[in-house]
Design a protein around this motif. Sequence first.
Motif, PDB file in Angstrom:
ATOM      1  N   PHE A 345      29.247  67.819  96.650  1.00 28.93           N
ATOM      2  CA  PHE A 345      29.875  66.995  95.868  1.00 28.93           C
ATOM      3  C   PHE A 345      29.858  65.754  96.422  1.00 28.93           C
ATOM      4  CE2 PHE A 345      31.432  71.249  96.486  1.00 28.93           C
ATOM      5  CZ  PHE A 345      31.920  71.896  95.123  1.00 28.93           C
ATOM      6  N   VAL A 346      29.893  64.684  95.413  1.00 25.54           N
ATOM      7  CA  VAL A 346      29.680  63.253  95.677  1.00 25.54           C
ATOM      8  C   VAL A 346      30.987  62.413  95.081  1.00 25.54           C
ATOM      9  CG1 VAL A 346      28.479  61.105  95.370  1.00 25.54           C
ATOM     10  CG2 VAL A 346      27.274  63.348  95.866  1.00 25.54           C
ATOM     11  N   ALA A 347      31.593  61.544  96.167  1.00 25.47           N
ATOM     12  CA  ALA A 347      32.601  60.701  95.699  1.00 25.47           C
ATOM     13  C   ALA A 347      32.004  59.216  95.648  1.00 25.47           C
ATOM     14  CB  ALA A 347      33.964  61.190  96.147  1.00 25.47           C
ATOM     15  N   VAL A 348      32.160  58.433  94.796  1.00 25.73           N
ATOM     16  CA  VAL A 348      31.555  57.053  95.156  1.00 25.73           C
ATOM     17  C   VAL A 348      32.851  56.050  95.320  1.00 25.73           C
ATOM     18  CG1 VAL A 348      30.668  55.012  93.877  1.00 25.73           C
ATOM     19  CG2 VAL A 348      29.885  57.492  93.229  1.00 25.73           C
ATOM     20  N   LEU A 349      32.635  55.739  96.624  1.00 24.20           N
ATOM     21  CA  LEU A 349      33.589  54.363  96.957  1.00 24.20           C
ATOM     22  C   LEU A 349      33.167  53.077  96.689  1.00 24.20           C
ATOM     23  CD1 LEU A 349      34.403  55.678 100.643  1.00 24.20           C
ATOM     24  CD2 LEU A 349      35.740  56.069  98.687  1.00 24.20           C
ATOM     25  N   THR A 350      33.870  52.373  95.768  1.00 25.89           N
ATOM     26  CA  THR A 350      33.389  51.167  95.169  1.00 25.89           C
ATOM     27  C   THR A 350      33.315  50.017  95.914  1.00 25.89           C
ATOM     28  OG1 THR A 350      35.116  51.130  93.636  1.00 25.89           O
ATOM     29  CG2 THR A 350      33.351  52.144  92.848  1.00 25.89           C
ATOM     30  N   ALA A 351      34.229  49.926  97.067  1.00 30.86           N
ATOM     31  CA  ALA A 351      34.484  48.542  97.386  1.00 30.86           C
ATOM     32  C   ALA A 351      34.780  48.718  98.809  1.00 30.86           C
ATOM     33  CB  ALA A 351      35.362  47.650  96.699  1.00 30.86           C
TER      34      ALA A 351
END
Length: 353
Positions: A345-351
């Motif tokens: 599972f992948v979660a993108v942390l944008t900043a």
Amino acid sequence: MDLKDGVKTSENKVSSEARKLSAFVRDRSKSLVDRLECYEDIISLEIGDTGLSRAKTLEREFDLRQLYIKYEGDNPTGTQKDRIAFAQLYDALRREYDTVSLATCGNYGVAVALAANLAGVRCKIYIPETYHTDRITEMEQLNAEIIRLPGSYEDVVMESSKLAEKNDWYDANPGGSNTPLQITAYSQLALEIFEDLGDAPKYCAVPVSNGTLIAGIFRGFVTLYKRGKTSRIPKMIAASSANKNPIVYSFLQGMDHCKDLKPDMIKETKLNEPLINWHSFDGEEALYAIKESNGEAFNISDKKLRDMTTLLNKKEGYKVLPAATAGLIALLELNERMNFDADRFVAVLTAKN
């Protein structure tokens, strides 16, 4: 203020090699082909290839195996916006514009200011009068001209686009003719995730505002799947500020198209500002990505954003903007509801913060 001073005195960091390449790009006595090649080298050096790491402490905390964090804070200005900013400036250089303009609430403006400074292109940034961002100083240090306009973010985007057309400036705003370019730039995230994992994850969770990021990542995974590189396309999870994003609202209402919200419904806070809007410029593409991947969409409260920021710092050492955690929160909530089998599972942390 010259380029070197601008980069040193701002929080934005690029390598000395990139600054040397920039001097060549800015030299208009050189051929356009050679200048473009140097700018491509800057992009290769500075943009993308961000980290993908197992969040083992969170795995234990939330009983979810193989949770990966894609951390876009590794980009020069600390957000995923660098990817589209540098793609836009490459296009502006190729088409020999001397000025680029856009509307922003913060992060995209800093990214375009840096990309324009390295390209030797003038930069005009329009910001809504009522918006407050700590990043204006960085934009100014990078030689961008700041112009305040009345109205909402969406109003300022439309007005800045009109001014760009009138003055023959390059319009770097979201949506319209820029959508294909920006989606292509963001599709690179899918390739990077694939290269690290060796396949697509089961779910990929992304914070959404205009929708370009989730649409781009989905497009990248579709391309990989069609080329036979992956065994599947991940289910895309969109997450945004509670009841303040057209993409999430439209999905949860079962709509076939992305419906605008009423502007007076949108209330900005210090935590939700990167996520909110009444019109998502690439909302149709984002809604399509969620539906076609059999994905999900979530409303996330400010309290949850704030609490996850604290937890991430304590448990995993990430210092991120609260809004950047929306996708991760949604993924963990979906796991609580569905009790996922072991997978990736992948979660993108944008900043970064």
